[in-house]
Design an enzyme around this catalytic site. Structure first.
Site, mmCIF file in Angstrom:
data_model
loop_
_atom_site.group_PDB
_atom_site.id
_atom_site.type_symbol
_atom_site.label_atom_id
_atom_site.label_comp_id
_atom_site.label_asym_id
_atom_site.label_seq_id
_atom_site.Cartn_x
_atom_site.Cartn_y
_atom_site.Cartn_z
ATOM 1 N N TYR A 171 -6.522 1.611 2.455
ATOM 2 C CA TYR A 171 -6.477 1.275 1.136
ATOM 3 C C TYR A 171 -7.479 0.163 0.622
ATOM 4 O O TYR A 171 -8.061 -0.644 1.606
ATOM 5 C CB TYR A 171 -5.148 0.371 0.614
ATOM 6 C CG TYR A 171 -4.957 -0.099 -0.534
ATOM 7 C CD1 TYR A 171 -4.589 0.795 -1.640
ATOM 8 C CD2 TYR A 171 -5.473 -1.459 -0.964
ATOM 9 C CE1 TYR A 171 -4.809 0.147 -3.038
ATOM 10 C CE2 TYR A 171 -5.304 -1.950 -2.152
ATOM 11 C CZ TYR A 171 -4.979 -1.020 -3.103
ATOM 12 O OH TYR A 171 -4.784 -1.726 -4.617
ATOM 13 N N LYS B 162 -9.335 20.251 -50.422
ATOM 14 C CA LYS B 162 -9.431 20.331 -48.956
ATOM 15 C C LYS B 162 -8.129 20.435 -48.329
ATOM 16 O O LYS B 162 -7.150 19.948 -48.628
ATOM 17 C CB LYS B 162 -10.179 19.305 -48.416
ATOM 18 C CG LYS B 162 -11.628 19.361 -48.686
ATOM 19 C CD LYS B 162 -12.653 20.339 -47.858
ATOM 20 C CE LYS B 162 -12.671 19.699 -46.480
ATOM 21 N NZ LYS B 162 -13.713 20.454 -45.648
ATOM 22 N N SER C 17 -8.536 15.612 -48.021
ATOM 23 C CA SER C 17 -9.739 14.772 -47.862
ATOM 24 C C SER C 17 -9.736 13.848 -49.179
ATOM 25 O O SER C 17 -8.922 13.793 -50.136
ATOM 26 C CB SER C 17 -10.743 15.822 -48.277
ATOM 27 O OG SER C 17 -11.952 14.922 -49.029
ATOM 28 N N GLN D 151 -6.640 0.800 -7.339
ATOM 29 C CA GLN D 151 -6.001 0.233 -8.301
ATOM 30 C C GLN D 151 -6.424 0.867 -10.018
ATOM 31 O O GLN D 151 -5.723 0.724 -10.428
ATOM 32 C CB GLN D 151 -5.978 -1.552 -8.593
ATOM 33 C CG GLN D 151 -5.200 -1.941 -9.471
ATOM 34 C CD GLN D 151 -5.120 -3.321 -9.496
ATOM 35 O OE1 GLN D 151 -4.422 -3.886 -8.571
ATOM 36 N NE2 GLN D 151 -5.873 -4.364 -10.268
ATOM 37 N N ASN E 265 -7.403 20.246 -44.246
ATOM 38 C CA ASN E 265 -8.266 20.244 -42.798
ATOM 39 C C ASN E 265 -7.303 20.153 -41.513
ATOM 40 O O ASN E 265 -6.177 19.696 -41.597
ATOM 41 C CB ASN E 265 -8.870 18.656 -42.570
ATOM 42 C CG ASN E 265 -10.027 18.802 -43.801
ATOM 43 O OD1 ASN E 265 -10.481 19.804 -44.344
ATOM 44 N ND2 ASN E 265 -10.322 17.728 -44.341
ATOM 45 N N GLU F 215 -8.252 20.080 -34.179
ATOM 46 C CA GLU F 215 -9.507 19.229 -34.047
ATOM 47 C C GLU F 215 -8.970 18.301 -32.973
ATOM 48 O O GLU F 215 -9.890 17.920 -32.266
ATOM 49 C CB GLU F 215 -9.992 18.709 -35.240
ATOM 50 C CG GLU F 215 -10.532 19.748 -35.977
ATOM 51 C CD GLU F 215 -10.999 19.165 -37.560
ATOM 52 O OE1 GLU F 215 -12.084 18.773 -37.624
ATOM 53 O OE2 GLU F 215 -10.281 19.197 -38.309
ATOM 54 N N ASN G 91 0.818 -1.322 -0.295
ATOM 55 C CA ASN G 91 -0.072 -0.138 0.195
ATOM 56 C C ASN G 91 1.019 1.463 0.079
ATOM 57 O O ASN G 91 0.559 2.285 -0.689
ATOM 58 C CB ASN G 91 -1.042 -0.033 1.185
ATOM 59 C CG ASN G 91 -1.885 -1.195 1.274
ATOM 60 O OD1 ASN G 91 -2.051 -1.907 0.122
ATOM 61 N ND2 ASN G 91 -2.726 -1.456 2.222
ATOM 62 N N HIS H 130 -18.950 37.340 -27.923
ATOM 63 C CA HIS H 130 -20.035 36.799 -28.485
ATOM 64 C C HIS H 130 -19.697 36.373 -29.717
ATOM 65 O O HIS H 130 -20.896 36.266 -30.643
ATOM 66 C CB HIS H 130 -21.465 37.631 -28.337
ATOM 67 C CG HIS H 130 -21.558 38.194 -27.011
ATOM 68 N ND1 HIS H 130 -22.354 37.563 -26.066
ATOM 69 C CD2 HIS H 130 -21.214 39.278 -26.377
ATOM 70 C CE1 HIS H 130 -22.490 38.315 -24.991
ATOM 71 N NE2 HIS H 130 -21.863 39.369 -25.180
HETATM 72 N N1 ARG Z 1 -1.649 -3.435 -7.429
HETATM 73 C C1 ARG Z 1 -2.172 -2.646 -6.482
HETATM 74 C C2 ARG Z 1 -2.553 -1.153 -6.758
HETATM 75 O O1 ARG Z 1 -2.288 -0.998 -8.123
HETATM 76 C C3 ARG Z 1 -0.977 -2.308 -5.409
HETATM 77 C C4 ARG Z 1 -1.410 -2.380 -4.009
HETATM 78 C C5 ARG Z 1 -2.111 -3.612 -3.512
HETATM 79 N N2 ARG Z 1 -2.201 -3.809 -2.168
HETATM 80 C C6 ARG Z 1 -3.107 -4.511 -1.534
HETATM 81 N N3 ARG Z 1 -3.146 -4.533 -0.461
HETATM 82 N N4 ARG Z 1 -3.991 -5.405 -2.294
HETATM 83 O O2 ARG Z 1 -3.228 -0.490 -6.308
#
Ligand code: ARG
Length: 460
Positions: free
Chosen positions: A319, A285, A279, A324, A287, A292, A112, A158
């Site tokens: 977490y 053309k 085009s 993810q 473009n 864009e 984490n 405007h």
């Molecule tokens: N692959 C996970 C992510 O991208 C990493 C962290 C995972 N941690 C866990 N406790 N499963 O967030």
């Protein structure tokens, strides 16, 4: 067979569907450098705090360098069963230096804090890169600004003709937007100057670690003061996505005007052939696809911001696997911004300005009406509201006659309040330089603005 890193607690092996679905390796391998940087810093800290021995530290460092080299050479075998880049690197490390030592690297950290650290390091690098690209863009705009201080064009509100300005003044508007974008990125960088490494799963650790040490090694000024916040925070990614969204608000406006002003109706500017497309059916053309596309890509950039907002909303601490989902959108926005700013800059370098057409266009839409009203206020001591009315009448008569007020040969024939001295107010360059207020479109003011931006580039 059970071979998951967590298999100690499980009776059954992972379902194949889960492996695919759960894995982030397919996209978070982008973070391999940051992951290894983080592990190098972490192991150095573990050694400094006497949590691992010098011998273990050296083996880990050597092993990590080898993993990095293998990935860089394209020799590394990414296996989805490893789930993510953190586990993939760690597994290979243990293969190289043996599990007895390799297994010690994960002391006093968790995935984490690893993922938060890697991702933050990545975002910070990209932040600096975007700042540089924006600086390059400002430099290009300044080249045009310096060359066109007296190139007159109409301004619009405007999308109706408003007052004469110079092309320099016009293009500087965008330069100031990009200057603020750089400042916004810098503020985000500062907010992201806190290392999450060592937060561990969420509650800190019982080891006597020194988080400031690994933070310093990674270039962070500070450490996150609260471990739970350290692993839960994705504000830095939201900041980056927002900063990019604002950049695209600006580039999309610029691109819209490049498209509009290069159209047959305007012909104020000309995009070079090398940045235009043809085009398949209409031979004539040319473009403006690049402009864009940049305008169009704004949609996905906004979408990536809203997507992460929605993922993070109401998530309980700390977490959760939902997080993810933070990476792919950000990778996409960063790549989109990078590519768009590079091509926009290259295209702008080759931009041609049609001064003649711009001046011609000024002769429509009674651009000088405000100057005439100001003349009445200043020289005839008439209250502005009344002056506005008098000039309004003049415009209405000119409209009926099918002419622009700048074409009037004798203003006094329309209203005796206008004497000979009023005639010079029917000149566009004169109008431009009448402007005295700070930030206006006069040559003097534009020069000041250019100097401000040049100073900004110099100082940053
Ligand atoms: N692959 C996970 C992510 O991208 C990493 C962290 C995972 N941690 C866990 N406790 N499963 O967030």
């Amino acid at each position: 067979m059970k071979n998951e890193m967590w298999s100690g607690r499980f009776d059954e092996a992972s379902n194949e569907l889960l492996k695919e679905f759960n894995a982030s390796l397919g996209f978070d391998k982008t973070l391999f450098k940051e992951d290894i940087e983080g592990s190098l810093a972490h192991s150095a800290m573990l050694f400094a705090c006497k949590i691992i021995t010098e011998e273990e530290f050296k083996a880990i460092q050597r092993g990590l360098e080898q993993v990095k080299a293998e990935i860089e050479r394209g020799e590394f075998v990414f296996d989805i069963a490893d789930e993510d880049i953190h586990m993939a690197v760690e597994k290979r490390l243990s293969q190289i230096i043996g599990a007895e030592i390799g297994g010690r690297l994960h002391t006093a950290r968790s995935r984490n804090d690893q993922v938060a650290t890697d991702f933050k390091l990545f975002v910070r690098k990209q932040n600096l890169n975007l700042q540089n690209l924006l600086k390059e863009l400002i430099k290009t705009l300044l080249i045009h600004a310096k060359a066109h201080k007296t190139t007159i064009m109409p301004s619009f509100t405007h999308l109706q003709h408003a007052q004469p300005i110079s092309f320099s003044f016009y293009i500087l508007t965008y330069a100031f937007m990009f200057e603020r974008d750089i400042k916004r990125l810098r503020a985000s960088f500062e907010r992201a100057d806190f290392s999450p490494l060592g937060s561990c799963a969420c509650a800190g650790t019982s080891y006597d670690t020194n988080r400031a040490l690994s933070a310093k090694e990674l270039g962070f000024k500070n450490v996150c003061a609260n471990a739970m916040d350290g692993v839960s925070d994705r504000d830095f990614a939201l900041d980056m996505l927002y900063d990019i969204a604002v950049i695209f608000t600006h580039t999309s406006r610029l691109c819209e005007e490049l498209i509009l002003f290069s159209s047959t109706e305007f012909k104020f500017i000309q995009l070079s052939d090398s940045f235009s497309t043809g085009s398949s059916i209409m031979p004539q053309k040319k473009n403006p696809d690049v402009a864009e596309l940049i305008r169009g890509k704004t949609g996905r950039v906004y979408g990536n911001l809203i997507a992460l907002f929605t993922t993070m909303k109401a998530l309980p601490l700390a977490y959760n696997k939902d997080m993810q989902e933070d990476k792919e959108g950000l990778f996409d926005s960063v790549k989109t911004a990078n590519e768009s700013l590079i091509i926009l800059n290259a295209m702008l370098k080759e931009l041609k300005i049609n001064a003649k057409n711009m001046l011609q266009s000024c002769k429509k839409g009674h651009l000088l009406a405000t100057d005439l009203a100001d003349f009445l206020v200043r020289e005839k001591n008439i209250p502005f509201r009344k002056a506005h009315f008098i000039v309004g009448e003049l415009v209405a008569r000119a409209e009926k006659e099918g002419i622009d007020i700048c074409e009037i040969k004798d203003l006094s024939a329309y209203n005796p309040i206008f004497d000979e001295s009023a005639m010079k107010f029917l000149d566009f360059t004169h109008s431009l330089n009448l402007k005295q207020s700070e930030g206006s479109s006069s040559v003097k003011s534009v020069e000041k603005q250019i100097a401000l931006l040049e100073k900004f580039l110099e100082d940053n």
